[in-house]
Structures are given as structure tokens and as C-alpha cells.
Design a protein around this motif. Structure first.
Motif, PDB file in Angstrom:
ATOM      1  N   ALA A 103      51.919  36.572  39.359  1.00 42.64           N
ATOM      2  CA  ALA A 103      50.596  36.411  39.948  1.00 42.64           C
ATOM      3  C   ALA A 103      49.836  35.564  38.933  1.00 42.64           C
ATOM      4  N   VAL A 104      49.483  34.358  39.319  1.00 43.25           N
ATOM      5  CA  VAL A 104      48.774  33.442  38.421  1.00 43.25           C
ATOM      6  C   VAL A 104      47.334  33.370  38.891  1.00 43.25           C
ATOM      7  N   ILE A 105      46.417  33.731  38.000  1.00 43.82           N
ATOM      8  CA  ILE A 105      45.008  33.811  38.364  1.00 43.82           C
ATOM      9  C   ILE A 105      44.233  32.742  37.614  1.00 43.82           C
ATOM     10  N   VAL A 126      56.616  43.386  46.219  1.00 43.96           N
ATOM     11  CA  VAL A 126      56.854  44.654  46.907  1.00 43.96           C
ATOM     12  C   VAL A 126      56.613  44.552  48.410  1.00 43.96           C
ATOM     13  N   GLU A 127      55.931  43.481  48.844  1.00 41.93           N
ATOM     14  CA  GLU A 127      55.689  43.326  50.277  1.00 41.93           C
ATOM     15  C   GLU A 127      55.286  41.893  50.583  1.00 41.93           C
ATOM     16  N   VAL A 128      55.778  41.385  51.690  1.00 39.65           N
ATOM     17  CA  VAL A 128      55.378  40.076  52.207  1.00 39.65           C
ATOM     18  C   VAL A 128      55.072  40.269  53.687  1.00 39.65           C
ATOM     19  N   VAL A 129      53.815  40.046  54.070  1.00 38.36           N
ATOM     20  CA  VAL A 129      53.412  40.214  55.464  1.00 38.36           C
ATOM     21  C   VAL A 129      52.875  38.875  55.959  1.00 38.36           C
ATOM     22  N   THR A 167      48.814  32.551  57.531  1.00 40.88           N
ATOM     23  CA  THR A 167      48.678  33.009  56.152  1.00 40.88           C
ATOM     24  C   THR A 167      49.473  34.290  55.936  1.00 40.88           C
ATOM     25  N   ALA A 168      50.041  34.420  54.752  1.00 40.52           N
ATOM     26  CA  ALA A 168      50.789  35.624  54.396  1.00 40.52           C
ATOM     27  C   ALA A 168      50.086  36.357  53.268  1.00 40.52           C
ATOM     28  N   HIS A 169      50.235  37.672  53.244  1.00 39.97           N
ATOM     29  CA  HIS A 169      49.773  38.480  52.122  1.00 39.97           C
ATOM     30  C   HIS A 169      51.004  38.893  51.335  1.00 39.97           C
ATOM     31  N   VAL A 170      51.004  38.537  50.056  1.00 38.69           N
ATOM     32  CA  VAL A 170      52.124  38.856  49.173  1.00 38.69           C
ATOM     33  C   VAL A 170      51.619  39.857  48.147  1.00 38.69           C
ATOM     34  N   ARG A 171      52.272  41.012  48.088  1.00 36.20           N
ATOM     35  CA  ARG A 171      51.885  42.059  47.133  1.00 36.20           C
ATOM     36  C   ARG A 171      52.893  42.078  46.001  1.00 36.20           C
ATOM     37  N   THR A 174      47.408  41.480  45.199  1.00 33.18           N
ATOM     38  CA  THR A 174      47.675  40.866  46.492  1.00 33.18           C
ATOM     39  C   THR A 174      47.180  39.429  46.499  1.00 33.18           C
ATOM     40  N   ALA A 175      48.047  38.526  46.959  1.00 38.41           N
ATOM     41  CA  ALA A 175      47.686  37.115  47.079  1.00 38.41           C
ATOM     42  C   ALA A 175      47.785  36.695  48.533  1.00 38.41           C
ATOM     43  N   SER A 176      46.854  35.872  48.976  1.00 36.39           N
ATOM     44  CA  SER A 176      46.911  35.275  50.309  1.00 36.39           C
ATOM     45  C   SER A 176      47.377  33.842  50.135  1.00 36.39           C
ATOM     46  N   ILE A 177      48.538  33.530  50.692  1.00 35.73           N
ATOM     47  CA  ILE A 177      49.086  32.185  50.594  1.00 35.73           C
ATOM     48  C   ILE A 177      49.591  31.769  51.973  1.00 35.73           C
ATOM     49  N   THR A 178      49.887  30.501  52.144  1.00 34.90           N
ATOM     50  CA  THR A 178      50.355  30.038  53.439  1.00 34.90           C
ATOM     51  C   THR A 178      51.773  30.529  53.715  1.00 34.90           C
ATOM     52  N   ASN A 179      52.088  30.635  54.992  1.00 33.90           N
ATOM     53  CA  ASN A 179      53.457  30.984  55.378  1.00 33.90           C
ATOM     54  C   ASN A 179      54.432  29.929  54.873  1.00 33.90           C
TER      55      ASN A 179
END
Length: 68
Positions: free
Chosen positions: A56-58, A14-17, A22-26, A35-40
Motif C-alpha cells: 500500500a503506497v500512500i 486479503v480481498e479484491v472486490v 472500480t475495485a476495492h483492494v484490501r 483499503t485502496a480504490s483502484i480501477t478494474n
């Protein structure tokens, strides 16, 4: 996809910032947003975009519980 992690939540991006590195992917998983924090670089490699299905893999060694 084959992966050993058992906590796989299928949803929709729903969102990629993107930030500096680092990017936040919702990801909306049935009305709950994870929400996941992953590299650009990972965002670019996966070609992540709003509306795309994703998991979303936890994988965590600990789960903490807290109360007020």
C-alpha cells in the motif's frame, strides 16, 4: 520497485472486490487492513489475487486530524 513515495506498507492482499469500473483492494499490513480504490484495469494488469504480497503506497499532500 523504485518509487519516490516514502509511505510504503508491505502486506498481503486479503480481498479484491470489483465493481462496474472500480475495485476495492484490501491489504493486511501487520493486522491493520488498508483499503485502496483502484480501477478494474489496474487489478487485471497487476494480476492481484488474495494471498499475494503487495504494497500500500500512500502519497498525500495533507494529513488531517479530527476529534469528537
Amino acid at each position: 520497485m523504485r518509487i519516490s513515495a516514502r509511505n510504503q506498507l508491505k502486506g498481503t492482499v486479503v480481498e479484491v472486490v470489483k465493481g462496474a469500473t472500480t475495485a476495492h483492494v484490501r491489504i493486511d499490513v501487520g493486522g491493520t487492513v488498508v483499503t485502496a480504490s483502484i480501477t478494474n484495469a489496474a487489478v487485471d494488469e497487476l494480476k492481484l489475487a488474495v494471498g499475494q504480497p503487495a504494497y500500500a503506497v500512500i502519497k498525500a499532500s495533507d494529513v488531517l486530524v479530527a476529534i469528537d
